[in-house]
Design a protein around this motif. Sequence first.
Motif, PDB file in Angstrom:
ATOM      1  N   LEU A 242       0.845  -1.193   0.000  1.00 20.58           N
ATOM      2  CA  LEU A 242       0.000   0.000   0.000  1.00 20.58           C
ATOM      3  C   LEU A 242       0.878   1.239   0.000  1.00 20.58           C
ATOM      4  O   LEU A 242       1.814   1.343   0.794  1.00 20.58           O
ATOM      5  N   LYS A 243       0.565   2.181  -0.876  1.00 23.79           N
ATOM      6  CA  LYS A 243       1.256   3.468  -0.878  1.00 23.79           C
ATOM      7  C   LYS A 243       0.224   4.546  -0.577  1.00 23.79           C
ATOM      8  O   LYS A 243      -0.715   4.754  -1.340  1.00 23.79           O
ATOM      9  N   GLU A 244       0.412   5.230   0.549  1.00 24.08           N
ATOM     10  CA  GLU A 244      -0.494   6.286   0.999  1.00 24.08           C
ATOM     11  C   GLU A 244       0.316   7.575   1.058  1.00 24.08           C
ATOM     12  O   GLU A 244       1.066   7.794   1.998  1.00 24.08           O
ATOM     13  N   GLY A 245       0.157   8.421   0.022  1.00 22.86           N
ATOM     14  CA  GLY A 245       1.027   9.588  -0.069  1.00 22.86           C
ATOM     15  C   GLY A 245       2.452   9.132  -0.323  1.00 22.86           C
ATOM     16  O   GLY A 245       2.726   8.403  -1.275  1.00 22.86           O
ATOM     17  N   GLU A 246       3.385   9.528   0.564  1.00 22.00           N
ATOM     18  CA  GLU A 246       4.776   9.109   0.446  1.00 22.00           C
ATOM     19  C   GLU A 246       5.088   7.878   1.292  1.00 22.00           C
ATOM     20  O   GLU A 246       6.197   7.343   1.231  1.00 22.00           O
ATOM     21  N   LYS A 247       4.121   7.414   2.070  1.00 22.88           N
ATOM     22  CA  LYS A 247       4.346   6.282   2.972  1.00 22.88           C
ATOM     23  C   LYS A 247       4.020   4.973   2.261  1.00 22.88           C
ATOM     24  O   LYS A 247       2.987   4.858   1.591  1.00 22.88           O
ATOM     25  N   ILE A 248       4.892   3.984   2.445  1.00 20.16           N
ATOM     26  CA  ILE A 248       4.700   2.681   1.817  1.00 20.16           C
ATOM     27  C   ILE A 248       4.659   1.596   2.893  1.00 20.16           C
ATOM     28  O   ILE A 248       5.564   1.493   3.722  1.00 20.16           O
ATOM     29  N   VAL A 249       3.604   0.810   2.868  1.00 22.80           N
ATOM     30  CA  VAL A 249       3.478  -0.353   3.741  1.00 22.80           C
ATOM     31  C   VAL A 249       3.723  -1.584   2.875  1.00 22.80           C
ATOM     32  O   VAL A 249       2.984  -1.827   1.915  1.00 22.80           O
ATOM     33  N   SER A 250       4.768  -2.342   3.189  1.00 19.34           N
ATOM     34  CA  SER A 250       5.185  -3.457   2.343  1.00 19.34           C
ATOM     35  C   SER A 250       4.827  -4.803   2.967  1.00 19.34           C
ATOM     36  O   SER A 250       4.792  -4.953   4.192  1.00 19.34           O
ATOM     37  N   PHE A 251       4.598  -5.762   2.109  1.00 17.91           N
ATOM     38  CA  PHE A 251       4.306  -7.130   2.542  1.00 17.91           C
ATOM     39  C   PHE A 251       5.556  -7.763   3.148  1.00 17.91           C
ATOM     40  O   PHE A 251       6.658  -7.613   2.620  1.00 17.91           O
ATOM     41  N   ASP A 252       5.379  -8.497   4.242  1.00 18.27           N
ATOM     42  CA  ASP A 252       6.479  -9.208   4.872  1.00 18.27           C
ATOM     43  C   ASP A 252       6.276 -10.717   4.731  1.00 18.27           C
ATOM     44  O   ASP A 252       7.067 -11.414   4.114  1.00 18.27           O
ATOM     45  N   LYS A 253       5.176 -11.219   5.291  1.00 21.07           N
ATOM     46  CA  LYS A 253       4.880 -12.649   5.178  1.00 21.07           C
ATOM     47  C   LYS A 253       3.402 -12.884   5.477  1.00 21.07           C
ATOM     48  O   LYS A 253       2.712 -12.016   6.013  1.00 21.07           O
ATOM     49  N   VAL A 254       2.921 -14.078   5.125  1.00 21.90           N
ATOM     50  CA  VAL A 254       1.520 -14.415   5.346  1.00 21.90           C
ATOM     51  C   VAL A 254       1.432 -15.830   5.908  1.00 21.90           C
ATOM     52  O   VAL A 254       2.229 -16.701   5.549  1.00 21.90           O
ATOM     53  N   SER A 255       0.493 -16.032   6.819  1.00 19.95           N
ATOM     54  CA  SER A 255       0.235 -17.345   7.397  1.00 19.95           C
ATOM     55  C   SER A 255      -1.169 -17.775   6.974  1.00 19.95           C
ATOM     56  O   SER A 255      -2.162 -17.149   7.368  1.00 19.95           O
ATOM     57  N   LEU A 256      -1.228 -18.816   6.147  1.00 16.21           N
ATOM     58  CA  LEU A 256      -2.518 -19.283   5.614  1.00 16.21           C
ATOM     59  C   LEU A 256      -3.056 -20.483   6.371  1.00 16.21           C
ATOM     60  O   LEU A 256      -4.191 -20.903   6.145  1.00 16.21           O
ATOM     61  N   PHE A 257      -2.249 -21.046   7.248  1.00 15.86           N
ATOM     62  CA  PHE A 257      -2.660 -22.238   7.972  1.00 15.86           C
ATOM     63  C   PHE A 257      -2.557 -21.975   9.475  1.00 15.86           C
ATOM     64  O   PHE A 257      -1.592 -22.375  10.117  1.00 15.86           O
ATOM     65  N   PRO A 258      -3.530 -21.265  10.066  1.00 14.51           N
ATOM     66  CA  PRO A 258      -3.448 -20.956  11.497  1.00 14.51           C
ATOM     67  C   PRO A 258      -3.493 -22.224  12.350  1.00 14.51           C
ATOM     68  O   PRO A 258      -4.235 -23.161  12.053  1.00 14.51           O
ATOM     69  N   SER A 259      -2.658 -22.249  13.380  1.00 11.14           N
ATOM     70  CA  SER A 259      -2.621 -23.416  14.271  1.00 11.14           C
ATOM     71  C   SER A 259      -3.842 -23.476  15.169  1.00 11.14           C
ATOM     72  O   SER A 259      -4.185 -24.535  15.690  1.00 11.14           O
ATOM     73  N   GLU A 260      -4.499 -22.328  15.354  1.00 11.62           N
ATOM     74  CA  GLU A 260      -5.721 -22.272  16.155  1.00 11.62           C
ATOM     75  C   GLU A 260      -6.649 -21.225  15.556  1.00 11.62           C
ATOM     76  O   GLU A 260      -6.213 -20.357  14.795  1.00 11.62           O
ATOM     77  N   PRO A 261      -7.946 -21.307  15.846  1.00  8.12           N
ATOM     78  CA  PRO A 261      -8.904 -20.369  15.242  1.00  8.12           C
ATOM     79  C   PRO A 261      -8.551 -18.917  15.539  1.00  8.12           C
ATOM     80  O   PRO A 261      -8.091 -18.584  16.633  1.00  8.12           O
ATOM     81  N   ILE A 262      -8.739 -18.058  14.549  1.00  9.20           N
ATOM     82  CA  ILE A 262      -8.484 -16.631  14.712  1.00  9.20           C
ATOM     83  C   ILE A 262      -9.753 -15.972  15.247  1.00  9.20           C
ATOM     84  O   ILE A 262     -10.792 -15.971  14.588  1.00  9.20           O
ATOM     85  N   ILE A 263      -9.651 -15.450  16.455  1.00  9.08           N
ATOM     86  CA  ILE A 263     -10.789 -14.755  17.080  1.00  9.08           C
ATOM     87  C   ILE A 263     -10.507 -13.265  17.029  1.00  9.08           C
ATOM     88  O   ILE A 263      -9.470 -12.800  17.500  1.00  9.08           O
ATOM     89  N   ILE A 264     -11.421 -12.516  16.453  1.00  6.37           N
ATOM     90  CA  ILE A 264     -11.221 -11.078  16.267  1.00  6.37           C
ATOM     91  C   ILE A 264     -12.232 -10.300  17.097  1.00  6.37           C
ATOM     92  O   ILE A 264     -13.443 -10.444  16.918  1.00  6.37           O
ATOM     93  N   ASN A 265     -11.719  -9.490  18.003  1.00  4.65           N
ATOM     94  CA  ASN A 265     -12.566  -8.630  18.830  1.00  4.65           C
ATOM     95  C   ASN A 265     -12.194  -7.172  18.586  1.00  4.65           C
ATOM     96  O   ASN A 265     -11.012  -6.858  18.378  1.00  4.65           O
TER      97      ASN A 265
END
Length: 289
Positions: A242-265
Motif C-alpha cells: 500500500l502506498k499512501e502519499g509518500e508512505k509505503i506499507v510493504s508485505f512481509d509474510k503471510v500465514s494461511l494455515f493458522p494453528s488455532e482459530p483466529i478470534i477477532i474482537n
Amino acid sequence: MKIKLLIILFFISFLGKCQEITVFYKEKRKPAQVSTKESFDTDEISDYYREQFAKIKEAIKSGVSKDSIMLIREELEKEGERISARISEREKNKKPLTIPYYDYITVLRINKEKSLYYPQNEVSNDTVSHSRTNKKGRELVDERINYNDSEIIYLDTSKKKKISSLKVHKFDYKGRKFLIEETLEPQEWELTNKVKKIDQYICYKAILKNTDKKVEAWYTNKIKASYGPKGYYGLPGLILELKEGEKIVSFDKVSLFPSEPIIINPPNEGEKITREELENLSTKIFNEY
C-alpha cells in the motif's frame, strides 16, 4: 508427478477459499513528534564572570576610583558578550542529532467478514541520549524523545462497522488514546492492468478514487481476502503493498494455515470521540495550553 499436481491444485483451491489469514507488513517510519533537550556548555562564561567579579571586589577593597571600577565593569560586559557570541556560534554549527527511521511491523488478522490491523509490538516512546565532554572534562548530555503514533483498526464488513483505537502524538502532548466508532464507508477502486510480483504472488495495481489522499494498492487475486493494511478493503484479493502519499506499507509474510482459530474482537481502549472531533482536536488542545 500426479501427487505434486494434486498438492498444487489443493493449495490453489485453498488460497481461493481460505477464510482465516494472518498477514505481516513492514513500514519505515520516522517519529511523529520529537522532543529535544540539550545541555549547553556555559562553563566558559561562568568562569569568566566569576574571575572578573573577584577582580572588582579586590579593586574596591584597594580603594580604586569609581571611574576605574566602571571601566572594569564595561570591559567585563563586552568580554562577556564576546564569549556568549562564541558559545552561540558553536551551538549553531554543532551537528544536530539525527532522527533515524525505525521498522514499524504491523499485523492484519482476517476471519471471514472481520479484520483487525494492529502493531506487532506495543509502540513505545524511545529516549535517545548522546553524551559529550567539554574542555574541563564535564559531561554534557543531549536528550531526545521520539514520540510514535499507533493505531488499531477493526472492520466488520457484514455490519458495515469500523472501530479505531489510536494515539496521535503530533498534536497531543498528553499521550492519550482515542476510540472512534463509525460506519464503514465503501471504497471505490480503479483497477488497472499494471502487474508486478511481490514475493511469490502476481499483484495488480489499484487506485483509490473517493479520497483526498493519493492511495495506491497492489493486490493479489490468488488470496481471496478483500482486506489490507491501515483499514483499506474492497479489492478482489488481499492487498500486499500500500502506498499512501509518500508512505509505503510493504508485505512481509503471510500465514494461511493458522494453528488455532483466529478470534477477532474490536478494540475498546481510549476516550470515545468522533472522526470530526479528532480532526479538530489539534485546535482544541492548542487552546488548552
